[in-house]
Design a protein around this motif. Sequence first.
Motif, PDB file in Angstrom:
ATOM      1  N   VAL A  81       6.647  18.351  18.253  1.00 34.18           N
ATOM      2  CA  VAL A  81       5.563  18.409  19.516  1.00 34.18           C
ATOM      3  C   VAL A  81       6.346  17.285  20.270  1.00 34.18           C
ATOM      4  O   VAL A  81       6.168  17.506  21.672  1.00 34.18           O
ATOM      5  CB  VAL A  81       4.275  17.946  19.077  1.00 34.18           C
ATOM      6  N   ILE A  82       6.593  16.184  19.903  1.00 35.73           N
ATOM      7  CA  ILE A  82       7.103  15.203  20.756  1.00 35.73           C
ATOM      8  C   ILE A  82       8.392  15.378  21.331  1.00 35.73           C
ATOM      9  O   ILE A  82       8.566  15.312  22.736  1.00 35.73           O
ATOM     10  CB  ILE A  82       7.255  13.675  20.022  1.00 35.73           C
ATOM     11  N   ALA A  83       9.264  16.127  20.499  1.00 34.09           N
ATOM     12  CA  ALA A  83      10.748  16.478  21.076  1.00 34.09           C
ATOM     13  C   ALA A  83      10.467  17.493  22.191  1.00 34.09           C
ATOM     14  O   ALA A  83      11.020  17.589  23.282  1.00 34.09           O
ATOM     15  CB  ALA A  83      11.397  16.923  19.964  1.00 34.09           C
ATOM     16  N   THR A  84       9.601  18.608  21.923  1.00 35.19           N
ATOM     17  CA  THR A  84       9.320  19.531  22.682  1.00 35.19           C
ATOM     18  C   THR A  84       8.644  19.138  24.117  1.00 35.19           C
ATOM     19  O   THR A  84       9.166  19.432  25.187  1.00 35.19           O
ATOM     20  CB  THR A  84       8.400  20.692  22.188  1.00 35.19           C
ATOM     21  N   MET A  85       7.585  18.448  23.915  1.00 35.50           N
ATOM     22  CA  MET A  85       6.829  18.053  25.116  1.00 35.50           C
ATOM     23  C   MET A  85       7.921  16.913  25.934  1.00 35.50           C
ATOM     24  O   MET A  85       7.911  17.266  27.253  1.00 35.50           O
ATOM     25  CB  MET A  85       5.908  16.996  24.698  1.00 35.50           C
ATOM     26  N   ASN A  86       8.651  16.112  25.328  1.00 38.39           N
ATOM     27  CA  ASN A  86       9.492  15.269  26.166  1.00 38.39           C
ATOM     28  C   ASN A  86      10.681  15.967  26.587  1.00 38.39           C
ATOM     29  O   ASN A  86      11.156  15.698  27.742  1.00 38.39           O
ATOM     30  CB  ASN A  86       9.784  14.142  25.325  1.00 38.39           C
ATOM     31  N   THR A  87      11.407  17.307  26.163  1.00 37.72           N
ATOM     32  CA  THR A  87      12.320  17.792  26.662  1.00 37.72           C
ATOM     33  C   THR A  87      11.895  18.634  27.900  1.00 37.72           C
ATOM     34  O   THR A  87      12.660  18.493  28.962  1.00 37.72           O
ATOM     35  CB  THR A  87      12.805  18.809  25.572  1.00 37.72           C
ATOM     36  N   MET A  88      10.718  19.312  27.743  1.00 36.55           N
ATOM     37  CA  MET A  88      10.116  19.949  28.874  1.00 36.55           C
ATOM     38  C   MET A  88       9.760  19.004  30.238  1.00 36.55           C
ATOM     39  O   MET A  88      10.127  19.113  31.179  1.00 36.55           O
ATOM     40  CB  MET A  88       8.712  20.368  28.665  1.00 36.55           C
ATOM     41  N   GLU A  89       9.167  17.581  29.760  1.00 36.84           N
ATOM     42  CA  GLU A  89       9.001  16.759  31.126  1.00 36.84           C
ATOM     43  C   GLU A  89      10.327  16.163  31.630  1.00 36.84           C
ATOM     44  O   GLU A  89      10.514  16.014  32.679  1.00 36.84           O
ATOM     45  CB  GLU A  89       8.066  15.529  30.556  1.00 36.84           C
ATOM     46  N   PHE A  90      11.106  16.023  30.821  1.00 36.34           N
ATOM     47  CA  PHE A  90      12.454  15.391  31.307  1.00 36.34           C
ATOM     48  C   PHE A  90      13.230  16.237  32.368  1.00 36.34           C
ATOM     49  O   PHE A  90      13.658  15.659  33.189  1.00 36.34           O
ATOM     50  CB  PHE A  90      13.412  15.167  30.037  1.00 36.34           C
ATOM     51  N   PHE A  91      13.076  17.610  31.954  1.00 40.93           N
ATOM     52  CA  PHE A  91      13.783  18.479  32.964  1.00 40.93           C
ATOM     53  C   PHE A  91      12.688  18.897  34.065  1.00 40.93           C
ATOM     54  O   PHE A  91      13.115  19.146  35.232  1.00 40.93           O
ATOM     55  CB  PHE A  91      14.234  19.774  32.126  1.00 40.93           C
ATOM     56  N   LEU A  92      11.430  19.047  33.739  1.00 38.88           N
ATOM     57  CA  LEU A  92      10.391  19.632  34.759  1.00 38.88           C
ATOM     58  C   LEU A  92       9.693  18.525  35.588  1.00 38.88           C
ATOM     59  O   LEU A  92       9.341  18.782  36.828  1.00 38.88           O
ATOM     60  CB  LEU A  92       9.526  20.571  34.027  1.00 38.88           C
ATOM     61  N   VAL A  93       9.568  17.408  35.107  1.00 38.34           N
ATOM     62  CA  VAL A  93       8.665  16.602  35.855  1.00 38.34           C
ATOM     63  C   VAL A  93       8.969  14.937  35.643  1.00 38.34           C
ATOM     64  O   VAL A  93       8.221  14.191  35.491  1.00 38.34           O
ATOM     65  CB  VAL A  93       7.294  16.624  35.529  1.00 38.34           C
ATOM     66  N   PRO A  94      10.374  14.782  35.741  1.00 39.62           N
ATOM     67  CA  PRO A  94      10.783  13.308  35.376  1.00 39.62           C
ATOM     68  C   PRO A  94      10.230  12.375  36.341  1.00 39.62           C
ATOM     69  O   PRO A  94       9.762  11.158  36.149  1.00 39.62           O
ATOM     70  CB  PRO A  94      12.362  13.509  35.438  1.00 39.62           C
ATOM     71  N   LEU A  97       7.037  10.594  34.982  1.00 39.07           N
ATOM     72  CA  LEU A  97       6.781  10.028  33.769  1.00 39.07           C
ATOM     73  C   LEU A  97       6.592   8.487  33.901  1.00 39.07           C
ATOM     74  O   LEU A  97       7.404   8.133  35.133  1.00 39.07           O
ATOM     75  CB  LEU A  97       8.183  10.196  32.975  1.00 39.07           C
ATOM     76  N   LEU A  98       6.229   7.799  33.398  1.00 38.95           N
ATOM     77  CA  LEU A  98       6.052   6.323  33.437  1.00 38.95           C
ATOM     78  C   LEU A  98       7.270   5.721  33.606  1.00 38.95           C
ATOM     79  O   LEU A  98       7.597   4.885  34.466  1.00 38.95           O
ATOM     80  CB  LEU A  98       5.248   5.830  31.927  1.00 38.95           C
ATOM     81  N   TRP A  99       8.330   6.163  32.630  1.00 38.94           N
ATOM     82  CA  TRP A  99       9.740   5.237  32.785  1.00 38.94           C
ATOM     83  C   TRP A  99      10.694   6.318  33.351  1.00 38.94           C
ATOM     84  O   TRP A  99      11.884   6.232  32.934  1.00 38.94           O
ATOM     85  CB  TRP A  99       9.973   4.729  31.398  1.00 38.94           C
ATOM     86  N   GLY A 100      10.422   7.591  33.799  1.00 42.22           N
ATOM     87  CA  GLY A 100      11.292   8.385  34.329  1.00 42.22           C
ATOM     88  C   GLY A 100      12.055   8.992  33.181  1.00 42.22           C
ATOM     89  O   GLY A 100      11.584   9.453  32.164  1.00 42.22           O
ATOM     90  N   ALA A 104      12.739   9.491  27.542  1.00 41.49           N
ATOM     91  CA  ALA A 104      13.086  10.291  26.364  1.00 41.49           C
ATOM     92  C   ALA A 104      13.722   9.453  25.274  1.00 41.49           C
ATOM     93  O   ALA A 104      13.662   9.451  24.271  1.00 41.49           O
ATOM     94  CB  ALA A 104      14.379  11.178  26.929  1.00 41.49           C
ATOM     95  N   ALA A 105      14.172   8.245  25.650  1.00 41.16           N
ATOM     96  CA  ALA A 105      14.632   7.094  24.716  1.00 41.16           C
ATOM     97  C   ALA A 105      13.328   6.734  23.981  1.00 41.16           C
ATOM     98  O   ALA A 105      13.466   6.762  22.663  1.00 41.16           O
ATOM     99  CB  ALA A 105      15.369   5.975  25.601  1.00 41.16           C
ATOM    100  N   PHE A 106      12.363   6.387  24.640  1.00 50.09           N
ATOM    101  CA  PHE A 106      10.990   6.151  23.906  1.00 50.09           C
ATOM    102  C   PHE A 106      10.642   7.007  22.917  1.00 50.09           C
ATOM    103  O   PHE A 106      10.105   6.798  21.775  1.00 50.09           O
ATOM    104  CB  PHE A 106       9.883   5.627  24.920  1.00 50.09           C
ATOM    105  N   ALA A 107      10.867   8.533  23.298  1.00 50.09           N
ATOM    106  CA  ALA A 107      10.637   9.433  22.418  1.00 50.09           C
ATOM    107  C   ALA A 107      11.260   9.706  21.187  1.00 50.09           C
ATOM    108  O   ALA A 107      10.819   9.611  20.249  1.00 50.09           O
ATOM    109  CB  ALA A 107      10.516  10.913  23.217  1.00 50.09           C
ATOM    110  N   VAL A 108      12.380   9.447  21.358  1.00 48.25           N
ATOM    111  CA  VAL A 108      13.369   9.534  20.227  1.00 48.25           C
ATOM    112  C   VAL A 108      13.046   8.161  19.389  1.00 48.25           C
ATOM    113  O   VAL A 108      13.189   8.371  18.280  1.00 48.25           O
ATOM    114  CB  VAL A 108      14.949   9.339  20.718  1.00 48.25           C
ATOM    115  N   ILE A 109      12.728   7.044  19.854  1.00 48.04           N
ATOM    116  CA  ILE A 109      12.387   5.771  19.036  1.00 48.04           C
ATOM    117  C   ILE A 109      11.216   6.146  18.088  1.00 48.04           C
ATOM    118  O   ILE A 109      10.918   5.944  17.002  1.00 48.04           O
ATOM    119  CB  ILE A 109      12.276   4.644  19.918  1.00 48.04           C
ATOM    120  N   PHE A 110      10.208   6.920  18.889  1.00 43.37           N
ATOM    121  CA  PHE A 110       9.012   7.312  18.332  1.00 43.37           C
ATOM    122  C   PHE A 110       9.526   8.277  17.032  1.00 43.37           C
ATOM    123  O   PHE A 110       8.582   8.089  16.046  1.00 43.37           O
ATOM    124  CB  PHE A 110       7.986   7.806  19.420  1.00 43.37           C
ATOM    125  N   ILE A 111       9.959   9.286  17.370  1.00 43.65           N
ATOM    126  CA  ILE A 111      10.437  10.295  16.570  1.00 43.65           C
ATOM    127  C   ILE A 111      11.027   9.571  15.215  1.00 43.65           C
ATOM    128  O   ILE A 111      10.907  10.018  14.129  1.00 43.65           O
ATOM    129  CB  ILE A 111      11.249  11.180  17.177  1.00 43.65           C
TER     130      ILE A 111
END
Length: 130
Positions: A81-94, A97-100, A104-111
């Motif tokens: 879920v985190i990978a999918t959500m953040n990938t979509m947001e990275f490309f569609l609505v950067p 995002l709070l940190w643009g 994605a880096a914070f998502a990877v750390i959380f994963i």
Amino acid sequence: MKSQIIHKTLSILIAAVWLVNGLFCKVLNLVPRHEQIVARILGDEYARPLTIVIGISEIIMAVWILTSYKSKLNAISQMVVIATMNTMEFFLVPDLLLWGKLNAAFAVIFIALIFYNEFVLNKNLKLETE
């Protein structure tokens, strides 16, 4: 014993992230940016109800984490879920995002934290009790 405390603490913290994002940011709409993200990706018409559904799903995820029921499936679900959500947001609505794109880096750390908690710490706990 120390590993068990760390595992339980991390589980509570991970669940808290899901709860805060689901309840406060989405259901209670205390962070309107979340609804704006949904609106931009899925359309304005149903953005509010969809944001609420996403928020309720995140609250359910928090409860699921705290129950430890099928914890491996839970961890895998979280990571997907985190990978999918953040990938979509990275490309569609950067821009929303709070940190643009750095989100994605914070998502990877959380994963990685979820992976470590379930597949390293929890595995070691199970080996210790055998």
